[in-house]
Design an enzyme around this catalytic site. Structure first.
Site: not given
Ligand code: NAP
Ligand code: 3JM
Length: 340
Positions: A246, A133
Site C-alpha cells: 500500500h 494495514c
C-alpha cells in the site's frame, strides 16, 4: 507461564495473511512447540509447509483451543467475532487481525514500535487487536513526528494493493488482465468495479456519512494507537491495480515547525522506518521496493507551503507483512518476552 516454546494456532491459515504468518514464524524462529493450522471447512485436509514439515489444515468450526497458548487470527471479521472469544475463554491469547475488536475499549490495539505498552491490557479480554494495514504504516511515521512537533491534522489518501482484499482479489486482478489481453469478457466478482487498469475509490462498504468503512478504520484507529483524540485525521482510501504494498500520500500539519530535513532526520532514527528520499537521484519508494520487506519506507518529504507548519510525504509498506502478519508476530514476541 514462561515456557521454552508455545502452542500456536493460526485461524485463516490458508489466506494471504495466514500463509505469511506461517512464513514469518519460521523466519523469525518463533519458539513454536506445536502449530495448529485452521481455516474453513472448504480447505480442511489441505497441507501447508512449516519448518520443512507438512501440516494438515483443520476446520475452525470443530476446534477447541484447549492447550493453545497463542492464536493468530485472520479468518474475517464475522468469524473472529465468534471464535476469538471462544479461544480466549479456553485460555488462548488471541492476536486478531480483523476489524471486529479494534475499537473495543477493553482490547488493546497495538503497533509495537508505537504503543507496545498497551499489550498489558490483553488481560482484560484475552484479545489483542492488530490494526488495519493502512493505519499501521501511517502511525509508524506519525508517532515520531508527533513526539517531536505535535501532530494537529493529517490528510491521507491511500493507493492500496489488491493483496489487502485476500487471495481471491489477487486472482481477480490476474484473471482480468489475462482476459483483457485475450479480448475475452471481464468478470467482476470481488471488487465493486473492474480493477484491471482502473482505480476504485471504495474500500469496504459506504457508511451513512459518505466515508467508507476503511476510511473510518484509519481515522478511528490512528487516534486510539496514538492515544490522542485531538489529532484530526481525514482519509480517502483507493484500491489500485498493484499486487502488493500500500502507498499513502500524506499531508501533516504540526504544532511546531519542522523543516523537511528535520523530518528526514527524525524518521531516519524511527524504529521500523527507512527514509528513501533523494529525488535528484530518482530515489523514492514504490511498491516494488517495499514488497517482502519488513520496514515502512518514506520519501518525497517536502514542505507544504500553503500553511505555516505543513509537511507532505509518501509512505509505502508491504501490507501483508508489516500491515498484518509481521505486526501480529511482533506482538506475540513481546507477549512471550514480557508477559508470559
Ligand atoms: P483471504 O486470503 O481471503 O483468506 C481468508 C482466510 O480465512 C482463509 O484461510 C479462509 O479459509 C479463512 N476463512 C474464511 N471463512 C472462514 C470460516 N468461516 N471459518 C474459518 N476460516 C475461514 O484473506 P486474507 O487477506 O488472509 O485476510 C483475512 C482477514 O484478515 C481479513 O478478512 C481481515 O479481517 C484480516 N486482514 C487484516 C489486515 C490487517 O490490516 N491487519 C490485512 C488484511 C486482512 P479457506 O481457505 O478455507 O477459505
Ligand atoms: C482488511 O470479514 C470481513 O469483513 C473482513 C474485511 C476485511 C478487513 C476487516 O474489516 O477486518 C478485509 C481486509 C480488513 C481489515 O484489516 O480491516
Amino acid at each position: 507461564m514462561k515456557k521454552d516454546s508455545y502452542t500456536v494456532a493460526i485461524a485463516g491459515a490458508t489466506g494471504m495473511v495466514g500463509q505469511e504468518m506461517i512464513r514469518i514464524l519460521e523466519e523469525r524462529d518463533f519458539p513454536v512447540k506445536e502449530l495448529r493450522l485452521l481455516a474453513s471447512e472448504r480447505s480442511a485436509g489441505t497441507e501447508l509447509n512449516f519448518r520443512g514439515e507438512k501440516l494438515k489444515v483443520g476446520a475452525l468450526s470443530e476446534e477447541t483451543f484447549d492447550g493453545v497458548d497463542i492464536g493468530l487470527f485472520s479468518p474475517g471479521a464475522s468469524v473472529s467475532a465468534v471464535y476469538a472469544p471462544k479461544a480466549a475463554e479456553a485460555g488462548c491469547i488471541v492476536i486478531d487481525n480483523t476489524s471486529y475488536f479494534r475499537m473495543d475499549p477493553d482490547v488493546p490495539l497495538v503497533v509495537p514500535e508505537v504503543n507496545s505498552h498497551a499489550i498489558v491490557d490483553f488481560r482484560k479480554k484475552g484479545i489483542i487487536a492488530n490494526p488495519n494495514c493502512s493505519t499501521i504504516q501511517l502511525v509508524l511515521v506519525l508517532k515520531p513526528i508527533h513526539d517531536a512537533a505535535g501532530v494537529k491534522r493529517v490528510v491521507v489518501s491511500t493507493y492500496q494493493a489488491v493483496s489487502g482484499a485476500g487471495k481471491e482479489a489477487v486472482e481477480e486482478l490476474s484473471q482480468q488482465v489475462r482476459d483483457l489481453f485475450n479480448l475475452r469478457e471481464v468478470e467482476v466478482k470481488v471488487f465493486p468495479k473492474r480493477i484491471a487498469f482502473n482505480c476504485i475509490p471504495q474500500i469496504d462498504v459506504f457508511l451513512e456519512d459518505g466515508y467508507t468503512k476503511e476510511e473510518a478504520k484509519m481515522m478511528n484507529e490512528t487516534k486510539k494507537i496514538m492515544e490522542d483524540d485531538s489529532i484530526l485525521v481525514s482519509a480517502t482510501t483507493v484500491r489500485v491495480p498493484v499486487f502488493n504494498c500500500h502507498c499513502e500520500s500524506v499531508n501533516i500539519e504540526t504544532e511546531r515547525k519542522l523543516t523537511p530535513q528535520e523530518v528526514r532526520e527524525i524518521l531516519s532514527e524511527a524504529p521500523g522506518v527507512v527514509v528513501m528520499d533523494d529525488p535528484s537521484k530518482g530515489v523514492y519508494p514504490t511498491p516494488l521496493d517495499a514488497s517482502e520487506r519488513d520496514e515502512v519506507f518514506v520519501g518525497r518529504i517536502r514542505e507544504d507551503r500553503t500553511i505555516p507548519n505543513g509537511i507532505n510525504l509518501w509512505i509505502v509498506a508491504d501490507n501483508i507483512r508489516k500491515g498484518a502478519a509481521l505486526n501480529a508476530v511482533q506482538i506475540a514476541e513481546i507477549l512471550i518476552r514480557d508477559y508470559l
